[in-house]
Motif scaffolding. Structure first.
Motif, PDB file in Angstrom:
ATOM      1  N   LEU A  21      76.504  16.720 -90.068  1.00  0.00           N
ATOM      2  CA  LEU A  21      76.546  16.584 -91.667  1.00  0.00           C
ATOM      3  C   LEU A  21      75.984  17.810 -92.120  1.00  0.00           C
ATOM      4  CD1 LEU A  21      76.736  14.588 -94.367  1.00  0.00           C
ATOM      5  CD2 LEU A  21      74.300  13.883 -93.569  1.00  0.00           C
ATOM      6  N   MET A  22      74.704  18.159 -91.791  1.00  0.00           N
ATOM      7  CA  MET A  22      73.992  19.221 -92.130  1.00  0.00           C
ATOM      8  C   MET A  22      74.926  20.545 -92.132  1.00  0.00           C
ATOM      9  SD  MET A  22      70.248  18.288 -91.027  1.00  0.00           S
ATOM     10  CE  MET A  22      69.359  16.797 -91.614  1.00  0.00           C
ATOM     11  N   ALA A  23      75.460  20.936 -90.721  1.00  0.00           N
ATOM     12  CA  ALA A  23      76.424  21.968 -90.651  1.00  0.00           C
ATOM     13  C   ALA A  23      77.456  22.034 -91.674  1.00  0.00           C
ATOM     14  CB  ALA A  23      76.798  22.070 -89.292  1.00  0.00           C
ATOM     15  N   ASP A  24      78.125  20.949 -91.770  1.00  0.00           N
ATOM     16  CA  ASP A  24      78.905  20.952 -93.012  1.00  0.00           C
ATOM     17  C   ASP A  24      78.431  21.120 -94.278  1.00  0.00           C
ATOM     18  OD1 ASP A  24      80.805  19.957 -91.177  1.00  0.00           O
ATOM     19  OD2 ASP A  24      80.756  18.083 -91.884  1.00  0.00           O
ATOM     20  N   THR A  25      77.301  20.800 -94.607  1.00  0.00           N
ATOM     21  CA  THR A  25      76.704  21.135 -96.014  1.00  0.00           C
ATOM     22  C   THR A  25      76.319  22.500 -95.847  1.00  0.00           C
ATOM     23  OG1 THR A  25      75.854  18.787 -95.948  1.00  0.00           O
ATOM     24  CG2 THR A  25      74.540  20.466 -97.370  1.00  0.00           C
ATOM     25  N   ILE A  26      75.665  23.138 -95.051  1.00  0.00           N
ATOM     26  CA  ILE A  26      75.440  24.516 -94.889  1.00  0.00           C
ATOM     27  C   ILE A  26      76.612  25.481 -95.085  1.00  0.00           C
ATOM     28  CG2 ILE A  26      74.085  26.394 -93.922  1.00  0.00           C
ATOM     29  CD1 ILE A  26      72.066  24.226 -92.895  1.00  0.00           C
ATOM     30  N   GLN A  27      77.531  25.009 -94.382  1.00  0.00           N
ATOM     31  CA  GLN A  27      78.889  25.914 -94.206  1.00  0.00           C
ATOM     32  C   GLN A  27      79.307  25.920 -95.569  1.00  0.00           C
ATOM     33  OE1 GLN A  27      81.696  24.539 -91.322  1.00  0.00           O
ATOM     34  NE2 GLN A  27      82.869  26.356 -91.536  1.00  0.00           N
ATOM     35  N   SER A  28      79.399  25.046 -96.329  1.00  0.00           N
ATOM     36  CA  SER A  28      80.057  24.975 -97.567  1.00  0.00           C
ATOM     37  C   SER A  28      79.222  25.577 -98.723  1.00  0.00           C
ATOM     38  CB  SER A  28      80.257  23.389 -98.027  1.00  0.00           C
ATOM     39  OG  SER A  28      79.297  22.671 -98.059  1.00  0.00           O
ATOM     40  N   GLY A  29      78.047  26.190 -98.274  1.00  0.00           N
ATOM     41  CA  GLY A  29      77.218  26.801 -99.304  1.00  0.00           C
ATOM     42  C   GLY A  29      76.226  26.047 -99.936  1.00  0.00           C
ATOM     43  N   HIS A  30      75.868  25.007 -99.504  1.00  0.00           N
ATOM     44  CA  HIS A  30      75.062  23.992-100.139  1.00  0.00           C
ATOM     45  C   HIS A  30      73.830  23.867 -99.203  1.00  0.00           C
ATOM     46  CE1 HIS A  30      78.993  22.791-102.103  1.00  0.00           C
ATOM     47  NE2 HIS A  30      78.204  22.805-103.160  1.00  0.00           N
ATOM     48  N   LEU A  31      72.953  22.775 -99.814  1.00  0.00           N
ATOM     49  CA  LEU A  31      71.333  22.740 -99.291  1.00  0.00           C
ATOM     50  C   LEU A  31      71.208  21.545 -98.516  1.00  0.00           C
ATOM     51  CD1 LEU A  31      69.683  24.663-102.169  1.00  0.00           C
ATOM     52  CD2 LEU A  31      69.944  25.635 -99.770  1.00  0.00           C
ATOM     53  N   VAL A  32      70.459  21.612 -97.525  1.00  0.00           N
ATOM     54  CA  VAL A  32      69.678  20.660 -96.901  1.00  0.00           C
ATOM     55  C   VAL A  32      68.343  20.468 -97.476  1.00  0.00           C
ATOM     56  CG1 VAL A  32      68.894  19.356 -94.933  1.00  0.00           C
ATOM     57  CG2 VAL A  32      70.903  20.440 -95.107  1.00  0.00           C
ATOM     58  N   HIS A  33      67.961  19.516 -98.520  1.00  0.00           N
ATOM     59  CA  HIS A  33      66.611  19.555 -99.023  1.00  0.00           C
ATOM     60  C   HIS A  33      65.686  18.746 -98.142  1.00  0.00           C
ATOM     61  CE1 HIS A  33      68.227  21.249-102.868  1.00  0.00           C
ATOM     62  NE2 HIS A  33      69.407  20.232-102.714  1.00  0.00           N
ATOM     63  N   THR A  34      64.486  18.949 -97.983  1.00  0.00           N
ATOM     64  CA  THR A  34      63.582  18.482 -97.080  1.00  0.00           C
ATOM     65  C   THR A  34      62.415  17.810 -97.949  1.00  0.00           C
ATOM     66  OG1 THR A  34      62.631  20.666 -96.462  1.00  0.00           O
ATOM     67  CG2 THR A  34      64.436  19.710 -95.146  1.00  0.00           C
ATOM     68  N   PHE A  35      61.898  16.641 -97.550  1.00  0.00           N
ATOM     69  CA  PHE A  35      60.570  15.972 -98.276  1.00  0.00           C
ATOM     70  C   PHE A  35      59.969  15.146 -97.357  1.00  0.00           C
ATOM     71  CE2 PHE A  35      58.656  12.754-100.993  1.00  0.00           C
ATOM     72  CZ  PHE A  35      57.854  13.577-102.120  1.00  0.00           C
ATOM     73  N   GLY A  36      58.756  15.288 -97.737  1.00  0.00           N
ATOM     74  CA  GLY A  36      57.763  14.343 -96.856  1.00  0.00           C
ATOM     75  C   GLY A  36      56.200  14.452 -97.637  1.00  0.00           C
ATOM     76  N   CYS A  37      55.674  13.443 -97.213  1.00  0.00           N
ATOM     77  CA  CYS A  37      54.182  13.315 -97.803  1.00  0.00           C
ATOM     78  C   CYS A  37      52.869  13.302 -96.603  1.00  0.00           C
ATOM     79  CB  CYS A  37      53.926  12.019 -98.568  1.00  0.00           C
ATOM     80  SG  CYS A  37      55.232  11.843 -99.818  1.00  0.00           S
ATOM     81  N   GLY A  38      52.021  13.967 -97.061  1.00  0.00           N
ATOM     82  CA  GLY A  38      50.839  13.939 -95.839  1.00  0.00           C
ATOM     83  C   GLY A  38      51.148  14.613 -94.757  1.00  0.00           C
ATOM     84  N   HIS A  39      51.125  13.885 -93.623  1.00  0.00           N
ATOM     85  CA  HIS A  39      51.352  14.710 -92.377  1.00  0.00           C
ATOM     86  C   HIS A  39      52.885  14.721 -92.001  1.00  0.00           C
ATOM     87  CE1 HIS A  39      47.109  14.059 -91.544  1.00  0.00           C
ATOM     88  NE2 HIS A  39      47.129  15.163 -90.985  1.00  0.00           N
ATOM     89  N   ALA A  40      53.741  14.179 -92.888  1.00  0.00           N
ATOM     90  CA  ALA A  40      55.268  13.979 -92.792  1.00  0.00           C
ATOM     91  C   ALA A  40      55.748  15.305 -93.467  1.00  0.00           C
ATOM     92  CB  ALA A  40      55.873  12.840 -93.462  1.00  0.00           C
ATOM     93  N   ASN A  41      54.872  16.108 -94.047  1.00  0.00           N
ATOM     94  CA  ASN A  41      55.254  17.351 -94.577  1.00  0.00           C
ATOM     95  C   ASN A  41      55.410  18.448 -93.376  1.00  0.00           C
ATOM     96  OD1 ASN A  41      55.709  19.232 -96.920  1.00  0.00           O
ATOM     97  ND2 ASN A  41      53.802  20.062 -96.152  1.00  0.00           N
ATOM     98  N   LEU A  42      54.529  18.336 -92.408  1.00  0.00           N
ATOM     99  CA  LEU A  42      54.448  19.284 -91.474  1.00  0.00           C
ATOM    100  C   LEU A  42      56.047  19.674 -90.701  1.00  0.00           C
ATOM    101  CD1 LEU A  42      51.277  18.115 -89.673  1.00  0.00           C
ATOM    102  CD2 LEU A  42      51.429  19.976 -91.169  1.00  0.00           C
ATOM    103  N   PRO A  43      56.797  18.588 -90.520  1.00  0.00           N
ATOM    104  CA  PRO A  43      58.105  19.059 -89.919  1.00  0.00           C
ATOM    105  C   PRO A  43      58.729  19.674 -90.999  1.00  0.00           C
ATOM    106  CG  PRO A  43      57.998  16.384 -90.659  1.00  0.00           C
ATOM    107  CD  PRO A  43      56.643  17.001 -90.529  1.00  0.00           C
TER     108      PRO A  43
END
Length: 244
Positions: A21-43
């Motif tokens: 899914l992410m490869a399809d998204t990036i190949q089409s010129g779009h973005l994978v947005h990432t979100f997390g709070c606290g220590h879930a921001n580390l990844p």
């Protein structure tokens, strides 16, 4: 090691699906947005910008939710806990950005019950995006969220990958203490991040897609690292120019 082994034994098919899914998204010129709070921001910090990461992943890092190491006083733990449980805050965060329906929202949350993550997921789906969630899904189960929608993050997501981490997170029992020490969620998240991103990179390369990989500046004799970094930043500006 048990957690990492279980991820490999039980989650690789899901990781392959999410990476595609992410490869399809990036190949089409779009973005994978990432979100997390606290220590879930580390990844999120592990993805991009990071040596060995590549352009296509857009970190949404809200400072009051990711920087609470003052512990007390300004931006302390009490404020952080209040904010991540406050319904409507995530919706407000999302209102500050522009998204495309073909983008993907990738959220990290150990338990998936706090309101700000649920807000972000619901708003992403309203905008037509697919929502991917990594966390302790099987242990959370149908646990009631801190959100009026009545669903936890794993029940909202389009794709879920289980971190295989115990719900308590900490793993080492002490003889004289009620609470355990030695949390595992960060290790689980980082393991899954690089399994996913490396798989995504292999898919993109097999399709002939150019990868803008963030280089190391510490390799003796590498005289073109800064040029490659400049190319990454130029590409990153190009693909994120419509976000703000």
């Amino acid at each position: 090691m048990g957690v990492m082994d279980k991820i490999e034994e039980t989650q690789m098919e899901k990781i392959q699906e999410v990476a595609t899914l992410m490869a399809d998204t990036i190949q089409s010129g779009h973005l994978v947005h990432t979100f997390g709070c606290g220590h879930a921001n580390l990844p999120i910090e592990e993805m991009y910008p990071r040596i060995g990461g590549f352009v296509g992943f857009h970190p949404l890092c809200e400072l009051p939710l990711t920087f609470f190491t003052h512990i007390t006083g300004e931006m302390g733990i009490d404020q952080f806990l209040f904010l991540e449980r406050t319904e409507g805050y995530g919706k407000t965060i999302m209102s500050s950005w522009n998204f495309d329906p073909q983008d993907v929202m990738w959220i990290f949350s150990h338990t998936g019950i706090n309101a700000v993550n649920i807000d972000v997921a619901l708003e992403a789906k309203k905008r037509g995006m697919k929502v991917v969630v990594f966390g302790s899904a099987s242990e959370t189960g149908n646990k009631v969220p801190r959100h009026s929608c009545g669903k936890n993050l794993f029940q909202i997501a389009d794709y879920v990958v289980d971190s295989c981490v115990p719900i308590q997170d900490a793993s080492v029992k002490m003889e004289k203490e009620f609470d355990k020490i030695g949390p595992l969620s960060t290790m689980g998240f980082i393991t899954m991040v690089w399994l996913t991103i490396c798989t995504c990179a292999e898919i993109l390369e097999s399709r002939g897609v150019k990868l803008y990989i963030h280089p190391s500046h510490n390799v003796p004799g590498d005289t073109t690292a800064h040029e490659r970094l400049d190319a990454c930043i130029k590409e990153y500006k190009k693909v994120t120019k419509n976000c703000i």
